[in-house]
Design an enzyme around this catalytic site. Structure first.
Site, PDB file in Angstrom:
ATOM      1  N   ARG A 174     -31.886  16.122 -13.441  1.00  0.00           N
ATOM      2  CA  ARG A 174     -31.067  16.986 -12.865  1.00  0.00           C
ATOM      3  C   ARG A 174     -30.604  18.166 -13.563  1.00  0.00           C
ATOM      4  O   ARG A 174     -29.951  19.059 -13.159  1.00  0.00           O
ATOM      5  CB  ARG A 174     -30.088  16.291 -12.111  1.00  0.00           C
ATOM      6  N   LYS A 231     -34.492  14.254  -0.119  1.00  0.00           N
ATOM      7  CA  LYS A 231     -35.322  13.383  -1.263  1.00  0.00           C
ATOM      8  C   LYS A 231     -35.365  11.916  -1.119  1.00  0.00           C
ATOM      9  O   LYS A 231     -36.420  11.486  -1.226  1.00  0.00           O
ATOM     10  CB  LYS A 231     -34.764  13.897  -2.850  1.00  0.00           C
ATOM     11  N   ARG A 259     -24.153  13.213   7.659  1.00  0.00           N
ATOM     12  CA  ARG A 259     -24.722  12.063   7.139  1.00  0.00           C
ATOM     13  C   ARG A 259     -24.153  10.881   7.330  1.00  0.00           C
ATOM     14  O   ARG A 259     -22.962  10.669   6.942  1.00  0.00           O
ATOM     15  CB  ARG A 259     -25.413  12.229   5.614  1.00  0.00           C
ATOM     16  N   ARG A 275     -21.263  20.347  -5.415  1.00  0.00           N
ATOM     17  CA  ARG A 275     -22.434  19.975  -5.560  1.00  0.00           C
ATOM     18  C   ARG A 275     -23.563  20.810  -5.774  1.00  0.00           C
ATOM     19  O   ARG A 275     -24.385  20.723  -6.432  1.00  0.00           O
ATOM     20  CB  ARG A 275     -22.782  18.762  -4.728  1.00  0.00           C
ATOM     21  N   ARG A 293     -20.777   8.535   2.816  1.00  0.00           N
ATOM     22  CA  ARG A 293     -20.531   8.671   1.450  1.00  0.00           C
ATOM     23  C   ARG A 293     -19.207   9.649   1.063  1.00  0.00           C
ATOM     24  O   ARG A 293     -18.985  10.603   1.560  1.00  0.00           O
ATOM     25  CB  ARG A 293     -21.725   9.450   0.710  1.00  0.00           C
TER      26      ARG A 293
HETATM   27  P1  AMP Z   1     -27.358  11.831  -5.071  1.00  0.00           P
HETATM   28  O1  AMP Z   1     -27.400  10.461  -4.443  1.00  0.00           O
HETATM   29  O2  AMP Z   1     -28.572  11.880  -5.904  1.00  0.00           O
HETATM   30  O3  AMP Z   1     -27.042  13.078  -4.428  1.00  0.00           O
HETATM   31  O4  AMP Z   1     -26.380  11.827  -6.444  1.00  0.00           O
HETATM   32  C1  AMP Z   1     -25.043  11.621  -6.093  1.00  0.00           C
HETATM   33  C2  AMP Z   1     -24.162  11.534  -7.408  1.00  0.00           C
HETATM   34  O5  AMP Z   1     -24.651  11.060  -8.519  1.00  0.00           O
HETATM   35  C3  AMP Z   1     -24.336  13.063  -7.906  1.00  0.00           C
HETATM   36  O6  AMP Z   1     -23.407  14.222  -7.223  1.00  0.00           O
HETATM   37  C4  AMP Z   1     -24.136  13.089  -9.432  1.00  0.00           C
HETATM   38  O7  AMP Z   1     -22.588  13.000  -9.410  1.00  0.00           O
HETATM   39  C5  AMP Z   1     -24.676  11.941  -9.829  1.00  0.00           C
HETATM   40  N1  AMP Z   1     -25.969  11.719 -10.241  1.00  0.00           N
HETATM   41  C6  AMP Z   1     -26.969  11.225  -9.535  1.00  0.00           C
HETATM   42  N2  AMP Z   1     -28.229  11.624 -10.324  1.00  0.00           N
HETATM   43  C7  AMP Z   1     -27.816  12.296 -11.485  1.00  0.00           C
HETATM   44  C8  AMP Z   1     -28.320  12.694 -12.516  1.00  0.00           C
HETATM   45  N3  AMP Z   1     -29.848  12.675 -12.787  1.00  0.00           N
HETATM   46  N4  AMP Z   1     -27.696  13.333 -13.502  1.00  0.00           N
HETATM   47  C9  AMP Z   1     -26.136  13.562 -13.534  1.00  0.00           C
HETATM   48  N5  AMP Z   1     -25.678  12.905 -12.273  1.00  0.00           N
HETATM   49  C10 AMP Z   1     -26.235  12.305 -11.266  1.00  0.00           C
END
Ligand code: AMP
Length: 238
Positions: free
Chosen positions: A108, A33, A148, A192, A181
């Site tokens: 989400r 994404k 990654r 996740r 990360r």
């Molecule tokens: P991402 O970079 O999109 O993979 O997000 C990393 C982490 O941020 C996720 O595993 C969640 O802990 C938190 N996170 C990101 N977006 C959301 C969301 N829309 N709702 C809740 N937690 C989020």
């Protein structure tokens, strides 16, 4: 279509006066994404709004939200809806969102989706959202996530299996040492994915049922996935 599609071509894609409007990129962790959003930003000239990046920004700055989110993110769980919605609401006030934006990693959960739907419905003159879900199989996602590496300076994204830098461990663009990360480990990935299946898969079904929805195969080269997203948005905006 290559990743260097210029804005003239993209306005042809969406009709001469068309604006892309709000676009949701949906899909499991690691489907690409973020990578796709960065390409689409160049094509459409609208911002990427990544809730993961916004939260990591808060963690880095040590804000109250960041302090709370750090632990939750480290466990691979979801940050509470009210906090994320508030953060997104503030970001959507910025003037650069007027012609549209690409939401990456939001909504989400179903409550986040209904919050967003309600907000957009209340805004006169806003195009309805179109949602594009990127699909990739589980084992491929695991390789993508655990392989990654990110450049902390220019934010370039590498993968030690699929897209390694020229010099192992260092960014091709600026030579900075690449970082992984904290939540890109196998153990956190599994959590996740659990969160995704339980909370986010229903969001995909929600937008599928609304009709303004497309699914693209994400197990292809970046340019091919991007072309699939662009033509899906074009179709959905007609
Ligand atoms: P991402 O970079 O999109 O993979 O997000 C990393 C982490 O941020 C996720 O595993 C969640 O802990 C938190 N996170 C990101 N977006 C959301 C969301 N829309 N709702 C809740 N937690 C989020």
């Amino acid at each position: 279509m290559s990743s260097s599609v210029d804005p003239v071509e993209s306005s042809a894609v969406l009709g001469s006066n068309a604006t892309p409007g709000p676009i949701l990129l949906l899909g499991a962790p690691g489907v690409g994404k973020g990578t796709q959003a960065k390409e689409l930003v160049k094509i459409w000239g609208i911002p990427q709004i990544s809730t993961g990046d916004l939260l990591r920004g808060n963690v880095a700055k040590g804000t109250d939200l960041g302090k709370l989110a750090k632990e939750i993110m480290g466990r691979g769980e979801l940050v509470p809806d009210s906090l994320v919605n508030e953060m997104v609401a503030a970001r959507l006030q910025e003037p650069d969102t007027a012609k549209g934006y690409i939401l990456d990693g939001f909504p989400r959960t179903l409550p986040q989706a209904s919050w967003l739907d309600g907000r957009l419905a209340a805004q006169a003159g806003t195009l309805p959202v179109v949602a594009v879900s990127i699909r990739v199989d589980y084992n491929q996602l695991l390789r993508r996530i655990t392989g990654r590496r990110n450049c902390p300076v220019c934010q370039a994204i590498y993968n030690i299996y699929g897209k390694p830098p020229g010099k192992e461990g260092f960014c091709d663009v600026d030579g900075a040492a690449l970082v992984q990360r904290a939540d890109d480990t196998e153990r956190v990935f599994e959590e996740r994915m659990r969160a995704y299946e339980a909370m986010t898969a229903p969001v995909v079904e929600h937008y599928r049922a609304l009709g303004r929805f497309a699914e693209v195969d994400g197990d292809r080269p970046i340019d091919a996935v991007m072309a699939g997203i662009v033509s899906a948005v074009e179709r959905l905006r007609q």
